[in-house]
Write a protein that holds these residues in place. Sequence first.
Motif: not given
Length: 199
Positions: A99-103, A105-114, A132-136
């Motif tokens: 979904t995110y290309g790498s862990i 990338n996922f962590k960066n997107q999660l932290m940016t939202k947070a 589908q996984l999503n960060i909300e």
Amino acid sequence: MKYEMPKLNYPLDGLKPRISEDTMKFHYGKHLQAYTDNLNKLIKGTEFEDKSLEEIVRTANGAIYNNAAQVWNHTFFFETLSPTAKPISGTLKAKLIATYGSIDNFKNQLMTKATGLFGSGWIWLTYNERNQLNIEATTNAGNPLQNNVTPLMTIDVWEHAYYLDYQNRRADFCEAVWDLTDWYLVEERMEKNLFNIYY
């Protein structure tokens, strides 16, 4: 139905040094207790008195919804944390990479939202019926159950969650939550794909 405080799987000092016992005494012991007590008072004599917590979160509004969602959100948050948290692996790791290309990338997107959410609220990793996984992000007492998706993990970004330990350093608290998240449990929730695993 009378809602009771959830039992923690660890002592109040079990998340040290990332989350202190003092924070847990206030966050779990006072904030969650207040939401639980308020919910019990508000539903007495109403149509929601005998409904499950999930049903109330899905269908209520106003003060009843706010308190029910905060009980659900906080319980879910505390259950996701563990002093012996397991890292991301298995099916969840593969799905996150797809979904995110790498862990990372996922962590960066999660932290940016947070760190970027203005005001109080919650950051969620969710799973929908299309696999589908999503960060909300949800503000205040927002909960993804109202959108018919499965919450897998969450970061509480209300100030009361972190201010005693981290003051205004929300990003440091989010890093602590990442380290304390039991990713094996998150994977289990995804594979079961159930809203009411714990309720």
